[in-house]
Every structure is written in C-alpha cells, then in structure tokens.
Write a protein that holds these residues in place. Structure first.
Motif, mmCIF file in Angstrom:
data_model
loop_
_atom_site.group_PDB
_atom_site.id
_atom_site.type_symbol
_atom_site.label_atom_id
_atom_site.label_comp_id
_atom_site.label_asym_id
_atom_site.label_seq_id
_atom_site.Cartn_x
_atom_site.Cartn_y
_atom_site.Cartn_z
ATOM 1 N N UNK A 49 52.378 42.837 48.922
ATOM 2 C CA UNK A 49 52.926 41.546 48.510
ATOM 3 C C UNK A 49 53.559 41.754 47.145
ATOM 4 N N UNK A 50 54.820 42.082 47.149
ATOM 5 C CA UNK A 50 55.548 42.438 45.933
ATOM 6 C C UNK A 50 56.397 41.269 45.440
ATOM 7 N N UNK A 51 56.997 41.446 44.258
ATOM 8 C CA UNK A 51 57.900 40.425 43.715
ATOM 9 C C UNK A 51 59.087 40.212 44.638
ATOM 10 N N UNK A 52 59.556 41.271 45.280
ATOM 11 C CA UNK A 52 60.684 41.146 46.205
ATOM 12 C C UNK A 52 60.312 40.266 47.392
ATOM 13 N N UNK A 54 47.831 34.147 44.176
ATOM 14 C CA UNK A 54 47.962 35.364 44.984
ATOM 15 C C UNK A 54 47.842 36.602 44.096
ATOM 16 N N UNK A 55 48.456 36.557 42.925
ATOM 17 C CA UNK A 55 48.373 37.676 41.990
ATOM 18 C C UNK A 55 46.934 37.918 41.553
ATOM 19 N N UNK A 56 46.205 36.836 41.273
ATOM 20 C CA UNK A 56 44.790 36.952 40.908
ATOM 21 C C UNK A 56 43.981 37.553 42.055
ATOM 22 N N UNK A 57 44.287 37.146 43.277
ATOM 23 C CA UNK A 57 43.575 37.654 44.448
ATOM 24 C C UNK A 57 43.803 39.153 44.623
ATOM 25 N N UNK A 58 45.053 39.584 44.462
ATOM 26 C CA UNK A 58 45.372 41.011 44.614
ATOM 27 C C UNK A 58 44.606 41.834 43.585
ATOM 28 N N UNK A 59 44.579 41.360 42.340
ATOM 29 C CA UNK A 59 43.856 42.087 41.296
ATOM 30 C C UNK A 59 42.359 42.108 41.585
ATOM 31 N N UNK A 60 41.837 40.974 42.057
ATOM 32 C CA UNK A 60 40.414 40.868 42.355
ATOM 33 C C UNK A 60 40.013 41.805 43.487
ATOM 34 N N UNK A 61 40.821 41.882 44.533
ATOM 35 C CA UNK A 61 40.501 42.707 45.693
ATOM 36 C C UNK A 61 40.579 44.200 45.366
ATOM 37 N N UNK A 62 41.408 44.546 44.393
ATOM 38 C CA UNK A 62 41.608 45.966 44.091
ATOM 39 C C UNK A 62 40.565 46.494 43.105
ATOM 40 N N UNK A 63 39.796 45.586 42.496
ATOM 41 C CA UNK A 63 38.780 45.996 41.528
ATOM 42 C C UNK A 63 37.402 46.006 42.167
ATOM 43 N N UNK A 64 36.651 47.054 41.885
ATOM 44 C CA UNK A 64 35.266 47.092 42.333
ATOM 45 C C UNK A 64 34.396 46.314 41.356
ATOM 46 N N UNK A 65 33.526 45.476 41.890
ATOM 47 C CA UNK A 65 32.554 44.767 41.065
ATOM 48 C C UNK A 65 31.219 45.505 41.174
ATOM 49 N N UNK A 66 30.520 45.575 40.061
ATOM 50 C CA UNK A 66 29.241 46.278 40.010
ATOM 51 C C UNK A 66 28.165 45.285 39.575
ATOM 52 N N UNK A 67 27.154 45.123 40.414
ATOM 53 C CA UNK A 67 26.049 44.218 40.109
ATOM 54 C C UNK A 67 24.794 45.043 39.834
ATOM 55 N N UNK A 68 24.164 44.782 38.705
ATOM 56 C CA UNK A 68 22.908 45.439 38.336
ATOM 57 C C UNK A 68 21.790 44.413 38.460
ATOM 58 N N UNK A 69 20.790 44.726 39.268
ATOM 59 C CA UNK A 69 19.680 43.806 39.505
ATOM 60 C C UNK A 69 18.356 44.507 39.185
ATOM 61 N N UNK A 111 49.947 41.848 56.352
ATOM 62 C CA UNK A 111 50.342 43.070 55.640
ATOM 63 C C UNK A 111 49.292 43.324 54.560
ATOM 64 N N UNK A 112 49.060 44.586 54.188
ATOM 65 C CA UNK A 112 48.104 44.839 53.098
ATOM 66 C C UNK A 112 48.508 44.066 51.847
ATOM 67 N N UNK A 113 47.529 43.536 51.143
ATOM 68 C CA UNK A 113 47.857 42.686 49.993
ATOM 69 C C UNK A 113 48.642 43.453 48.938
ATOM 70 N N UNK A 114 48.499 44.783 48.892
ATOM 71 C CA UNK A 114 49.253 45.568 47.915
ATOM 72 C C UNK A 114 50.746 45.575 48.217
#
Length: 343
Positions: free
Chosen positions: A192-195, A217-232, A187-190
């Motif tokens: 995965x609710x408290x219920x 799991x909560x950390x993973x959901x937050x991590x997957x939903x955030x875009x990371x930006x790398x400047x090189x 199922x989509x990670x979003x």
C-alpha cells in the motif's frame, strides 16, 4: 577433545543435582548416587578434569563444583533427553483466554506461561508485513465524525474514531469505502504505497475523510511491521538464590524493562525450541541468565516467539518440553480465534 562416557555421566549428574539444590556439588554427594558406580576419588579426578576443560567451575567459597555455561551447553546439545511436549493442562488454560485482539492475546499467553512455570515470561508478536486487508468500513457517527474499521485476512479488526475538518456526506463516505475495498484489499500491506493511494484519491475525490483514513492506514502498516515484546512476571526471578544479590537483581530487572527488545534473542531464527545460555545472550545483565524460546505461527503470515527467562540453573528438559506444548496450544488458539478453522 570429546568427553568420555564417564565424564558425561558425571557432568549430567552434577547438573541434575545443582538444578535441584542450587548448591555446589561435591564428589562425596555424587558417589552416593546409585547411577554413578564410581569411587569418590575417581569422581573427584574426573571433576578436576572437567573443570580444566571448562565444563565446571569452582566457587571460591566451596569445595564443590557448579556447571559452567559451556557445561550447560554440552548438556543441552548432547545429554538432555527431550520429553514429549506437555500440553493437556496448559492447553485447557490457554483455551480459556478470550482476548480477540492479537496483541492482547499474545500478552495474555505470556502472562499465563509465567504463572504456570513460575518464571519470567517473554511473548513476542510476529512481523505481520505479509498480512493484507480484507475489508474497509466507514461508519458515520455524525457528518464530521466517523469510525474507520479495517479487517485483515486473519480476522484481526482495527478501528479508530476520526474527526474531519469539514462535513462528509454519507454518499462521499460510501464512495471512499468502495474505492478502498477495490484498490487496497487482498495485497500485502507493505504494497500500500503513496502511488496506490493516489489512485484512491483520484477515484474517490478530495473528501475530508481521505486524510484521516490515510493516516490510520499508515499507522496500521507501521504497527504490523513492528514486533511487540511483552515481559510478564519479571519479579518471579527474585525467588531464585542467584538473584538474592540486590544489585545484581536490580541491574537485570532494569535492563529487561528498559527496552524489552533486549529480550528478543540474538539469533532470531527459531526452529522449534531453542535455548540461549548465559553469554550467548550478549555482554549485558542477561549474560547470567538462560532463555528458552518456542515459536508459534500466525498462519502463513508470520511467526512469533513465546519464552521464559531464568537462571542458568534451570530444568532445561522439562521446561523446553512444556514450552513446546504450550506453543502448539497457542497455535491452535490463534487458529480458532482468528481463522475459525475449528468452528
């Protein structure tokens, strides 16, 4: 007012010369070009009209003209030829990247395109909120220490070493892993609710391992939903004459490094290659730069962006073609690394 064919030819030639020399372009230099069969006086008159129309600017210290942001935009939209994507050599270099973590792979790709183009590069990971978990595994180190392993449907593997406040038996851990795999996978990670986690708690019992697994799991959901930006390669901007002004360069670098999400374009819908010129980047130090972005895909789960940042005086045609080919190579690398489509 539409630009005449002659004005378009002259504007295109001025942009090409300015990209090449970084010096204001005068009518005398243009009249010597074989592709412009006009007199110096005619060219001078047309340049004056182009300036009045906002396509050219006249620096105070020079008799020549330089393209304005409006001039570059007209060039990109109407005059720029779009070469076929260049990918052969870049793809070979891409395929040498060995990172197995998606974030690390995208960062390495950004570092590579910066090296290949000699521009500052921006690599943006996609939102992965549509990703689902394929498998949970709980590996015992001792009765109070476990490694929680989560494998996504894109073969992205996340793991965390957790410690429990009370001993957890192998049987309890096996039961929890079974319930997690039956309840929270596919199922989509979003979703995965408290219920849903209450269902896991009731089925697996109040084991001391439940809380640290839920936190991961909560950390993973937050991590997957955030875009990371790398400047090189941001320091590569200092090689351009436009940034020899120390205060201007410092303001730009500070702004780029302060919050890298400044580098996500204001218009985030990227269709193929998109070019953001000067003031199109907002009222900030990026308003004197241009950004070229191409999208890459993570299967059906999301799209990220790979791009370069430089002065408005850049070779848009060559760089956009190269970036397009690079993004296609990145798509292939992601497929081979995380989906095993070609293995």
């Amino acid at each position: 007012m539409e630009l005449s064919e002659r004005k378009q030819q002259i504007l295109k030639a001025i942009i090409a010369e300015y990209i090449r020399t970084a010096e204001p372009v005068g009518s005398k230099a243009l009249s010597a070009l074989p592709e412009l069969a006009f007199s110096s006086a005619t060219i001078r008159n047309e340049m004056s009209e182009l300036e009045e129309m906002g396509y050219l600017e006249k620096p105070h210290t020079s008799a020549g003209r330089v393209p304005s942001h409006k001039g570059y935009r007209f060039y990109v939209d109407h005059l720029m030829r779009h070469p076929a994507p260049i990918s052969t050599g870049d793809e070979t270099a891409l395929m040498a990247l060995k990172a197995k973590e998606l974030d690390r792979l995208i960062q390495e790709a950004g570092r590579l395109i910066s090296s290949l183009t000699n521009y500052a590069a921006v690599a943006v990971t996609p939102h992965l909120s549509h990703m689902s978990i394929r498998q949970f595994e709980l590996i015992s180190v001792d009765e109070r220490t476990y490694v929680v392993v989560i494998v996504t449907d894109a073969n992205v593997v996340k793991n965390k070493l957790v410690h429990t406040p009370a001993p957890v038996t192998r049987e309890q851990a096996d039961l929890l892993a079974y319930v997690l795999n039956q309840t929270l996978t596919a199922i989509p990670i979003t979703q995965i609710t408290a219920e849903r986690f209450d269902v896991v708690r009731r089925a697996a019992g109040l084991t001391a391992l439940l809380a640290p697994v839920a936190e991961f799991i909560s950390e993973l959901i937050e991590d997957m939903d955030n875009q990371k930006v790398f400047l090189e390669g941001a320091n590569k901007l200092l090689r351009f004459p436009e940034y020899h002004d120390t205060s201007k360069a410092q303001a730009l670098l500070a702004y780029m490094n302060d919050d890298k999400k400044h580098l996500i374009p204001l218009q985030q819908e990227i269709d193929g290659v998109q070019i953001f010129i000067g003031a199109e980047n907002g009222e900030n130090p990026l308003s004197d730069t241009s950004m070229i972005y191409a999208k890459y895909g993570i299967g059906d789960m999301g799209q990220g962006m790979i791009g370069i940042v430089g002065p408005t005086r850049m070779d848009y045609a060559a760089l956009s073609a190269r970036l397009s080919g690079f993004a296609k190579g990145l798509n292939k690398l992601i497929a081979e690394t995380f989906y095993d489509e070609n293995k």
